[in-house]
Design a protein around this motif. Structure first.
Motif, PDB file in Angstrom:
ATOM      1  N   GLU A   1       0.811  -1.217   0.000  1.00  0.00           N
ATOM      2  CA  GLU A   1       0.000   0.000   0.000  1.00  0.00           C
ATOM      3  C   GLU A   1       0.849   1.275   0.000  1.00  0.00           C
ATOM      4  OE1 GLU A   1      -2.399  -0.589   3.469  1.00  0.00           O
ATOM      5  OE2 GLU A   1      -3.613  -2.146   2.507  1.00  0.00           O
ATOM      6  N   SER A   2       2.167   1.135   0.071  1.00  0.00           N
ATOM      7  CA  SER A   2       3.046   2.296   0.150  1.00  0.00           C
ATOM      8  C   SER A   2       3.122   3.029  -1.184  1.00  0.00           C
ATOM      9  CB  SER A   2       4.454   1.885   0.588  1.00  0.00           C
ATOM     10  OG  SER A   2       5.112   1.198  -0.463  1.00  0.00           O
ATOM     11  N   VAL A   3       3.578   4.260  -1.141  1.00  0.00           N
ATOM     12  CA  VAL A   3       3.742   5.082  -2.337  1.00  0.00           C
ATOM     13  C   VAL A   3       4.662   4.396  -3.341  1.00  0.00           C
ATOM     14  CG1 VAL A   3       4.643   7.292  -3.171  1.00  0.00           C
ATOM     15  CG2 VAL A   3       3.296   7.224  -1.078  1.00  0.00           C
ATOM     16  N   ALA A   4       5.705   3.747  -2.847  1.00  0.00           N
ATOM     17  CA  ALA A   4       6.685   3.114  -3.729  1.00  0.00           C
ATOM     18  C   ALA A   4       6.061   1.994  -4.562  1.00  0.00           C
ATOM     19  CB  ALA A   4       7.858   2.580  -2.912  1.00  0.00           C
ATOM     20  N   PHE A   5       5.101   1.268  -4.010  1.00  0.00           N
ATOM     21  CA  PHE A   5       4.541   0.104  -4.694  1.00  0.00           C
ATOM     22  C   PHE A   5       3.128   0.329  -5.242  1.00  0.00           C
ATOM     23  CE2 PHE A   5       8.039  -1.943  -2.656  1.00  0.00           C
ATOM     24  CZ  PHE A   5       8.313  -3.053  -3.426  1.00  0.00           C
TER      25      PHE A   5
ATOM     26  N   ARG B   1       2.585  -5.224 -11.001  1.00  0.00           N
ATOM     27  CA  ARG B   1       3.563  -6.279 -11.268  1.00  0.00           C
ATOM     28  C   ARG B   1       4.550  -6.422 -10.113  1.00  0.00           C
ATOM     29  NH1 ARG B   1       7.007  -5.606 -16.537  1.00  0.00           N
ATOM     30  NH2 ARG B   1       8.101  -4.169 -15.199  1.00  0.00           N
ATOM     31  N   CYS B   2       5.046  -5.296  -9.581  1.00  0.00           N
ATOM     32  CA  CYS B   2       5.993  -5.355  -8.458  1.00  0.00           C
ATOM     33  C   CYS B   2       5.302  -5.849  -7.186  1.00  0.00           C
ATOM     34  CB  CYS B   2       6.633  -3.995  -8.226  1.00  0.00           C
ATOM     35  SG  CYS B   2       7.860  -3.555  -9.479  1.00  0.00           S
ATOM     36  N   ARG B   3       4.073  -5.404  -6.940  1.00  0.00           N
ATOM     37  CA  ARG B   3       3.333  -5.884  -5.770  1.00  0.00           C
ATOM     38  C   ARG B   3       3.136  -7.394  -5.844  1.00  0.00           C
ATOM     39  NH1 ARG B   3      -0.256  -1.584  -7.054  1.00  0.00           N
ATOM     40  NH2 ARG B   3      -1.797  -3.159  -7.641  1.00  0.00           N
ATOM     41  N   ASP B   4       2.699  -7.864  -7.016  1.00  0.00           N
ATOM     42  CA  ASP B   4       2.464  -9.301  -7.186  1.00  0.00           C
ATOM     43  C   ASP B   4       3.754 -10.101  -7.055  1.00  0.00           C
ATOM     44  OD1 ASP B   4      -0.201  -8.676  -7.576  1.00  0.00           O
ATOM     45  OD2 ASP B   4      -0.161  -9.025  -9.744  1.00  0.00           O
ATOM     46  N   PHE B   5       4.839  -9.591  -7.625  1.00  0.00           N
ATOM     47  CA  PHE B   5       6.134 -10.287  -7.549  1.00  0.00           C
ATOM     48  C   PHE B   5       6.574 -10.410  -6.096  1.00  0.00           C
ATOM     49  CE2 PHE B   5      10.706 -10.612  -7.486  1.00  0.00           C
ATOM     50  CZ  PHE B   5      10.998 -11.489  -8.526  1.00  0.00           C
ATOM     51  N   LEU B   6       6.509  -9.303  -5.350  1.00  0.00           N
ATOM     52  CA  LEU B   6       6.948  -9.332  -3.956  1.00  0.00           C
ATOM     53  C   LEU B   6       6.080 -10.288  -3.140  1.00  0.00           C
ATOM     54  CD1 LEU B   6       8.879  -8.308  -1.803  1.00  0.00           C
ATOM     55  CD2 LEU B   6       7.302  -6.405  -1.401  1.00  0.00           C
ATOM     56  N   GLU B   7       4.785 -10.245  -3.336  1.00  0.00           N
ATOM     57  CA  GLU B   7       3.903 -11.156  -2.606  1.00  0.00           C
ATOM     58  C   GLU B   7       4.239 -12.613  -2.943  1.00  0.00           C
ATOM     59  OE1 GLU B   7      -0.824 -12.170  -1.983  1.00  0.00           O
ATOM     60  OE2 GLU B   7      -0.250 -10.221  -2.778  1.00  0.00           O
TER      61      GLU B   7
ATOM     62  N   ARG C   1      13.600  -4.492  -5.804  1.00  0.00           N
ATOM     63  CA  ARG C   1      14.714  -4.106  -4.914  1.00  0.00           C
ATOM     64  C   ARG C   1      14.775  -2.584  -4.749  1.00  0.00           C
ATOM     65  NH1 ARG C   1      17.315  -8.255  -8.184  1.00  0.00           N
ATOM     66  NH2 ARG C   1      17.397 -10.135  -6.892  1.00  0.00           N
ATOM     67  N   LYS C   2      14.643  -1.872  -5.864  1.00  0.00           N
ATOM     68  CA  LYS C   2      14.675  -0.400  -5.806  1.00  0.00           C
ATOM     69  C   LYS C   2      13.493   0.146  -5.015  1.00  0.00           C
ATOM     70  CE  LYS C   2      17.006   0.024 -10.256  1.00  0.00           C
ATOM     71  NZ  LYS C   2      16.818   0.373 -11.667  1.00  0.00           N
ATOM     72  N   LYS C   3      12.323  -0.414  -5.248  1.00  0.00           N
ATOM     73  CA  LYS C   3      11.126   0.062  -4.555  1.00  0.00           C
ATOM     74  C   LYS C   3      11.173  -0.255  -3.055  1.00  0.00           C
ATOM     75  CE  LYS C   3       8.026   0.141  -8.537  1.00  0.00           C
ATOM     76  NZ  LYS C   3       7.696   1.563  -8.460  1.00  0.00           N
TER      77      LYS C   3
ATOM     78  N   LEU D   1      13.457   3.858   2.926  1.00  0.00           N
ATOM     79  CA  LEU D   1      14.118   5.157   3.045  1.00  0.00           C
ATOM     80  C   LEU D   1      13.112   6.243   3.407  1.00  0.00           C
ATOM     81  CD1 LEU D   1      16.854   6.577   2.732  1.00  0.00           C
ATOM     82  CD2 LEU D   1      16.237   7.025   0.364  1.00  0.00           C
ATOM     83  N   THR D   2      11.918   6.147   2.829  1.00  0.00           N
ATOM     84  CA  THR D   2      10.874   7.160   3.072  1.00  0.00           C
ATOM     85  C   THR D   2       9.765   6.576   3.920  1.00  0.00           C
ATOM     86  OG1 THR D   2       9.717   6.549   1.041  1.00  0.00           O
ATOM     87  CG2 THR D   2      11.338   8.332   0.885  1.00  0.00           C
ATOM     88  N   GLY D   3      10.122   5.867   4.967  1.00  0.00           N
ATOM     89  CA  GLY D   3       9.164   5.153   5.801  1.00  0.00           C
ATOM     90  C   GLY D   3       8.276   6.009   6.668  1.00  0.00           C
ATOM     91  N   ASN D   4       8.315   7.321   6.530  1.00  0.00           N
ATOM     92  CA  ASN D   4       7.472   8.238   7.297  1.00  0.00           C
ATOM     93  C   ASN D   4       7.623   8.051   8.803  1.00  0.00           C
ATOM     94  OD1 ASN D   4       6.500   9.202   4.856  1.00  0.00           O
ATOM     95  ND2 ASN D   4       4.792   7.776   4.837  1.00  0.00           N
TER      96      ASN D   4
END
Length: 147
Positions: free
Chosen positions: A26-30, A35-41, A87-89, A95-98
């Motif tokens: 749900e973060s801004v990065a993802f 595709r990145c959300r599904d890959f990480l999951e 990896r970048k996300k 880094l921007t974890g609020n």
């Protein structure tokens, strides 16, 4: 279920990983990359539940991206490209974890498709000041004694 130290992950720790994954998805990065959300999951789920050797470029390409089983990894680089994006996300997310605490960090080390879980350890409690009786006595300044 294993973590980065190859020790089994308890059910309660697995639940913390799933909670962290939900926050990452749900973060801004993802948020903008399905595709990145599904890959990480996919890699987190297979790291927690699957056999250790189930996370290979070919199996991810076939199962997640519906590539044919005989796909040419040199021609279809979607698995490697997506892993690099993730990896970048992840780096951007942490880094921007609020300022929010992360009891576990989910990482995808270079050269691997297996997620690693880095557990935050609580800071050691501050030591209370020593009682006056246990403190070193104040030292007297040196004086030269004339003979």
């Amino acid at each position: 279920m294993t973590g980065s130290d190859e020790s089994p992950i308890t059910e309660s720790r697995a639940q913390v990983v799933w909670t962290e994954l939900t926050g990452i998805r749900e973060s801004v990065a993802f948020r903008t990359s399905k595709r990145c959300r599904d890959f990480l999951e996919y890699v987190v789920e297979h790291t927690l539940n699957g056999p250790a050797d189930s996370l290979k470029e070919r199996s991810i390409g076939v199962e997640l991206f519906q590539l044919p089983p005989d796909f040419d990894a040199g021609q279809h680089t979607i698995v490697r490209v997506t892993a690099n994006e993730v990896r970048k996300k992840l780096a951007q997310h942490y880094l921007t974890g609020n300022g929010q605490p992360h009891p576990v960090r989910i990482e995808l080390p270079p050269g691997s498709y297996r997620a690693e879980f880095k557990w935050e350890t609580p800071a050691p409690p501050e030591e209370p000041p020593a009682p006056a009786a246990l403190q070193e006595p104040a030292r007297r300044p040196w004086r030269m004694i004339a003979e």
